[in-house]
Design a protein around this motif. Structure first.
Motif, PDB file in Angstrom:
ATOM      1  N   VAL A 592      18.977   9.544  18.804  1.00 57.10           N
ATOM      2  CA  VAL A 592      18.412   9.886  17.335  1.00 57.10           C
ATOM      3  C   VAL A 592      19.921  10.266  16.311  1.00 57.10           C
ATOM      4  N   GLY A 593      20.514  10.953  17.092  1.00 55.83           N
ATOM      5  CA  GLY A 593      21.967  11.483  15.981  1.00 55.83           C
ATOM      6  C   GLY A 593      23.152  10.625  16.288  1.00 55.83           C
ATOM      7  N   ALA A 594      23.111   9.630  16.914  1.00 52.93           N
ATOM      8  CA  ALA A 594      24.218   8.797  17.210  1.00 52.93           C
ATOM      9  C   ALA A 594      25.212   9.893  18.021  1.00 52.93           C
ATOM     10  N   GLY A 595      26.461  10.104  17.467  1.00 49.93           N
ATOM     11  CA  GLY A 595      27.313  10.964  18.465  1.00 49.93           C
ATOM     12  C   GLY A 595      27.002  12.491  18.074  1.00 49.93           C
ATOM     13  N   LEU A 596      26.212  12.961  17.516  1.00 50.83           N
ATOM     14  CA  LEU A 596      25.661  14.437  17.139  1.00 50.83           C
ATOM     15  C   LEU A 596      25.081  15.129  18.191  1.00 50.83           C
ATOM     16  N   PRO A 597      25.439  16.261  18.336  1.00 53.30           N
ATOM     17  CA  PRO A 597      24.715  16.979  19.455  1.00 53.30           C
ATOM     18  C   PRO A 597      23.495  17.578  19.284  1.00 53.30           C
ATOM     19  N   LEU A 598      22.494  16.637  18.758  1.00 54.90           N
ATOM     20  CA  LEU A 598      21.280  17.079  18.295  1.00 54.90           C
ATOM     21  C   LEU A 598      20.177  17.282  19.418  1.00 54.90           C
ATOM     22  N   ILE A 599      19.942  16.320  20.325  1.00 49.89           N
ATOM     23  CA  ILE A 599      18.748  16.585  21.463  1.00 49.89           C
ATOM     24  C   ILE A 599      19.092  17.788  22.330  1.00 49.89           C
ATOM     25  N   ASP A 600      20.663  17.836  22.739  1.00 52.83           N
ATOM     26  CA  ASP A 600      21.118  18.937  23.427  1.00 52.83           C
ATOM     27  C   ASP A 600      20.618  20.255  22.890  1.00 52.83           C
ATOM     28  N   THR A 601      20.821  20.299  21.631  1.00 54.96           N
ATOM     29  CA  THR A 601      20.552  21.607  20.833  1.00 54.96           C
ATOM     30  C   THR A 601      19.207  22.032  20.858  1.00 54.96           C
ATOM     31  N   ILE A 602      18.439  20.840  20.367  1.00 53.34           N
ATOM     32  CA  ILE A 602      16.805  21.105  20.433  1.00 53.34           C
ATOM     33  C   ILE A 602      16.302  21.286  21.953  1.00 53.34           C
ATOM     34  N   ARG A 603      16.800  20.744  23.006  1.00 50.75           N
ATOM     35  CA  ARG A 603      16.533  20.945  24.184  1.00 50.75           C
ATOM     36  C   ARG A 603      16.763  22.526  24.590  1.00 50.75           C
ATOM     37  N   LEU A 604      17.972  22.955  24.344  1.00 48.01           N
ATOM     38  CA  LEU A 604      18.147  24.161  24.681  1.00 48.01           C
ATOM     39  C   LEU A 604      17.598  25.319  23.828  1.00 48.01           C
ATOM     40  N   LEU A 605      17.279  24.995  22.855  1.00 46.46           N
ATOM     41  CA  LEU A 605      16.506  26.309  21.933  1.00 46.46           C
ATOM     42  C   LEU A 605      14.987  26.336  22.604  1.00 46.46           C
ATOM     43  N   HIS A 606      14.429  24.831  22.732  1.00 49.30           N
ATOM     44  CA  HIS A 606      13.066  24.930  23.183  1.00 49.30           C
ATOM     45  C   HIS A 606      13.037  25.501  24.517  1.00 49.30           C
ATOM     46  N   HIS A 607      13.811  24.939  25.460  1.00 48.94           N
ATOM     47  CA  HIS A 607      13.941  25.779  26.892  1.00 48.94           C
ATOM     48  C   HIS A 607      14.205  27.006  27.024  1.00 48.94           C
ATOM     49  N   SER A 608      14.639  27.805  25.814  1.00 45.50           N
ATOM     50  CA  SER A 608      15.155  29.036  26.051  1.00 45.50           C
ATOM     51  C   SER A 608      14.011  29.996  25.406  1.00 45.50           C
ATOM     52  N   GLY A 609      12.922  29.287  24.910  1.00 49.83           N
ATOM     53  CA  GLY A 609      11.702  29.942  24.419  1.00 49.83           C
ATOM     54  C   GLY A 609      11.758  30.056  22.885  1.00 49.83           C
ATOM     55  N   GLU A 610      12.689  29.641  22.173  1.00 47.53           N
ATOM     56  CA  GLU A 610      12.715  29.633  20.720  1.00 47.53           C
ATOM     57  C   GLU A 610      11.593  28.798  20.227  1.00 47.53           C
ATOM     58  N   ASN A 611      11.016  29.437  19.301  1.00 51.33           N
ATOM     59  CA  ASN A 611       9.632  28.675  18.938  1.00 51.33           C
ATOM     60  C   ASN A 611      10.074  27.909  17.613  1.00 51.33           C
ATOM     61  N   ILE A 612      10.567  26.570  17.690  1.00 53.67           N
ATOM     62  CA  ILE A 612      10.704  25.650  16.660  1.00 53.67           C
ATOM     63  C   ILE A 612       9.673  25.166  15.690  1.00 53.67           C
ATOM     64  N   THR A 613       9.801  25.585  14.517  1.00 53.27           N
ATOM     65  CA  THR A 613       8.669  25.206  13.562  1.00 53.27           C
ATOM     66  C   THR A 613       8.618  24.068  12.708  1.00 53.27           C
ATOM     67  N   ARG A 614       9.937  23.311  12.567  1.00 47.16           N
ATOM     68  CA  ARG A 614      10.080  22.164  11.911  1.00 47.16           C
ATOM     69  C   ARG A 614      11.358  21.796  11.980  1.00 47.16           C
ATOM     70  N   ILE A 615      11.390  20.386  12.138  1.00 45.29           N
ATOM     71  CA  ILE A 615      12.743  19.754  12.026  1.00 45.29           C
ATOM     72  C   ILE A 615      12.632  18.488  11.106  1.00 45.29           C
TER      73      ILE A 615
END
Length: 807
Positions: A592-615
């Protein structure tokens, strides 16, 4: 006095016998008082046994016999007529009878040591050294168990002391190892590697100051160096540690060798005939360090399993098993018991396995009728790996490493002291298992083997990045990262020791045909490669079908190919199931983001229980550059697009960027990271290519770029003041409902001062809205395209895998 023992390879024709004689001469010249114990020369024992087998089967053995005699004589001026005559008569008798006993076999094999001792004695005498041929059959007396006789200690001690009193200390005794005789004077042998045992007995009886065992390696290693290239010499071991190694298969030591030395604390030094200046391994009462010492291997073994639910909780089962085996003179090296269903696994010599099975079946015959015992069966083609010094409490690391490499132990147990763990593994996995365990438990660099699929722009860049960073990674991370294979749709370049910087030329000149994944898997299996990572840098929609097979064959996955994560949801789930079952990992940060830490960030937020409402964001570096330039400059869209094409910012056919599918795939990947079950067909994509320009060749399209200008100029002029155009992916809706997401990809006008409006150049930008952060999104922005950036992102995934799962 020192007792010096030389093994078969040390006495082989050529450098072996030359070095042995040199070492003896040097010790005599230095004034050392020595007694020398010799094994049969070269492969004499195996060759004699082979001839014996042929004679028993009625096969022609004369040619082998001639080769044997020629090798033993080999121009040496030694009279072997008597020994050769003994062997000829024995072979003729066996050929006539069509069979032989253990007693006859001992008589045959004994001649190998006799020939060796006579040769060394004669050569030393020819060089002016007073040497005496000493037949150990006259000294060491044993019971009558042919093939594995036990010494009669008091009688043997008396014989040896009397013999050595008769000769003065100026004489070098050349003693036959391995052989002895019973009280009737019949030849016996002391079992596997019995020459070491002979030497240890002599050292004990003669109160030697040291026993030196000269072999073909520099000492005892942390593992067999023939199987583990990174094995290291152990400088010092205690008697107990060495005894454990011997019991569990260290081929330099006899299992009984250490016992005579412990009584009088006689040091044993393992030395190399071919590298005599090396200090070797010293075995004494004191160890050099605590912790794991070595991996040893038992081969030629089998596993005998007894199973039965009805035996659970019953007393005396083990006693009955051992009684039955003891009555048949069968020794058990390892026993492991199950609890949920009463089951006992016994490791015995392979030659005793069938006898053991029959003996146990007879012992439990009545229990079969009551169904307390369900079956007794033999598992062959297994080997035992023992980790000497391994505590069961810390065994989780090597065990997990084995599982990650698709090696499941058949059983394991630990000793009473809790300091040694033994594993039974399938023999086909032995080589790989040793390397995996060795790399995990010793402070040696861990190998990580990369297989790169696709060597286009990104692939070439990654390969060169890895090669350039190898030394630094080894120094900083203690990880030996190597590319062992590079493949495209037609060719495969493979090198188990690592591919070098000339890889591009080599794949053209040395590459082999690559039509099936089986070609690669067979090579990986043949070279027992561990810690495998498959790196997909293709854009192939068919190659992803091989992912599950790669995972099941022990590969972790790293991919820049988006298709696997945007294929059908059923494939997406099947791949995750395979990963979980095989305990493998799949990293794809660059999807998705080439060298940017995007998927890791989203995965961490999601698995920690944070409710992601929009990307929401600008997902394409190519389209970012295109619309940033078009919005900021007073130029036609076609001119800006042509410039992007010329700079290599777009695909060769820019319609692949303009159609929006790439952004759509990226948006779908993020949706699935949030456990949404959308398909690619659910993504609403604004295709920037007018209908009439979607067909035809790329060349035709590039000739007609000006036909885009009027439409995009109209869109640009229709914006509000202070707004700019951005091609945006937007994941919104009810993201807590697996069916509630809306996925939009479209060209929008945003305020110039907004975070999306301020993005520059070819940067990508992502806004992550969460329940906790409210209207203030987490913003991740940076380079969103380019071979170097993407390759560096893939490299980051590789290192994460290496450190997380392997390091």
């Amino acid at each position: 006095m020192k007792v010096i023992k030389f093994g078969g390879r040390s006495l082989a024709n050529g450098e072996g016998i030359k070095n042995t004689l040199r070492i003896i001469k040097e010790k005599v010249a230095d004034g050392e008082v020595i007694t020398v114990v010799v094994s049969a020369r070269g492969n004499a024992t195996d060759e004699l046994e082979s001839i014996l087998e042929k004679a028993a089967k009625g096969e022609s053995y004369q040619e082998d016999w001639e080769v044997f005699m020629d090798y033993q004589q080999d121009g040496f001026e030694v009279d072997f007529k008597e020994e050769f005559l003994v062997l000829e008569k024995l072979f003729e008798g066996v050929a006539l009878l069509g069979d032989y006993s253990k007693k006859i076999k001992d008589q045959v094999l004994a001649q190998g040591e006799v020939l060796s001792a006579k040769l060394v004695t004669q050569i030393l005498r020819n060089n002016g050294i007073p040497a005496h041929f000493t037949d150990s059959r006259l000294l060491i007396k044993t019971d009558a168990k042919f093939g594995d006789a036990q010494p009669l200690d008091a009688l043997s001690r008396e014989n040896i002391l009397n013999h050595f009193k008769f000769y003065n200390e100026d004489t070098v005794h050349i003693v036959t190892g391995f052989i002895a005789s019973n009280t009737q004077g019949e030849t016996t042998t002391l079992g596997r590697n019995g020459s070491n045992y002979t030497a240890a007995l002599l050292a004990n009886y003669l109160n030697a100051e040291e026993l030196q065992n000269f072999t073909h390696v520099d000492g005892i290693f942390t593992a067999n160096p023939d199987l583990v290239a990174d094995a290291q010499v152990i400088r010092q071991l205690s008697y107990d540690e060495a005894n454990e190694l011997a019991n569990f298969g260290a081929n330099i030591l006899h299992a009984k060798t250490i016992i005579p030395l412990i009584e009088k604390e006689i040091p044993l030094r393992i030395l190399n005939t071919f590298n005599s200046i090396h200090p070797g391994t010293l075995i004494s009462p004191v160890s050099s360090r605590k912790g794991i010492k070595s991996l040893s291997v038992l081969e030629e073994v089998a596993l005998v399993n007894l199973e039965g639910r009805g035996l659970l909780g019953k007393a005396g089962i083990d006693a009955r098993i051992f009684r039955a085996l003891g009555q048949n003179n069968i020794s058990v090296s390892i026993i492991s018991q199950g609890s949920s269903e009463r089951g006992i696994g016994l490791v015995v010599s392979a030659r005793d396995a069938e006898t053991a099975r029959i003996a146990i079946e007879r012992e439990f015959e009545a229990d079969f009728y009551t169904h307390d015992v369900s079956k007794v069966y033999v598992v062959r083609d297994v080997s035992v790996i023992s980790i000497v010094g391994q505590e069961l409490a810390t065994f989780n690391k090597p065990y997990n490493a084995l599982i990650r490499n698709q090696i499941v132990p058949v059983l394991f147990n630990n000793t009473v002291t809790g300091k040694n763990v033994s594993l039974v593994v399938e023999r086909k996995h032995l080589h790989k298992a040793l390397n995996v365990i060795h790399g995990e438990i010793f402070e040696i660099s861990k190998k990580v083997n990369l297989v790169v699929f696709g060597h286009g722009t990104v692939g070439s860049t990654l390969i060169n990045q890895v090669l350039a960073a190898q030394a630094d990674i080894l120094q900083r991370k203690n990880i030996q990262l190597q590319v062992v294979a590079i493949a495209n749709s037609r060719q495969l370049l493979f090198d188990a020791k690592g591919i070098g910087s000339s890889w591009f030329k080599d794949i053209q000149e040395k590459g082999i045909e690559f039509q099936s994944l089986d070609t690669l898997l067979s090579l990986v299996d043949r070279f027992h490669l561990e810690n495998l990572i498959a790196v997909d840098l293709t854009a192939s929609s068919t190659f992803i079908e091989k992912y599950i097979s790669l995972v099941q064959n022990g590969f972790d996955l790293v991919s820049a190919n988006k298709i696997a994560n945007t294929h059908s949801y059923s494939f997406y789930k099947d791949l995750r199931v395979a990963l979980q079952q095989s305990q493998k990992s799949y990293l794809y940060e660059t999807n998705v983001g080439a060298g940017l830490p995007l998927i890791d960030t989203i995965r961490l937020l999601h698995h920690s229980g944070e409710n992601i409402t929009r990307i929401k964001g600008v997902f394409s570096g190519t389209l970012s550059y295109l619309f940033n330039s078009f919005s900021a400059e007073d130029r036609p869209f076609s001119e800006v697009l042509k410039e992007a094409v010329d700079k290599g910012f777009t695909e060769p056919d820019p319609r692949e960027d303009l159609c929006g599918n790439d952004v759509g795939r990226k948006l779908l990947i993020l949706a699935r990271e949030l456990d949404l079950i959308n398909e690619f067909s659910d993504v609403s994509i604004h295709n920037l290519i007018p209908e009439h320009l979607r067909q035809g060749t790329a060349a035709d399209f590039l000739q007609r770029l000006q036909e885009l200008d009027s439409e995009f100029e109209t869109i640009k002029k229709g914006q509000k003041d202070g707004h700019v155009l951005r091609y945006v992916g937007d994941l919104h809706g009810n993201l807590l409902d697996e069916n509630g997401a809306v996925l939009d990809v479209k060209l929008v006008s945003v305020p110039k001062e907004s975070s999306l409006g301020q993005v520059k150049g070819a940067d990508s930008i992502f806004e992550i809205y969460t329940e906790s952060y409210g209207e203030n999104p987490i913003v991740i922005q940076g380079a969103g395209a380019g071979a170097a950036v993407t390759a560096r992102g893939v490299f980051g995934d590789i290192l994460r895998l290496a450190e997380r799962n392997i390091g």
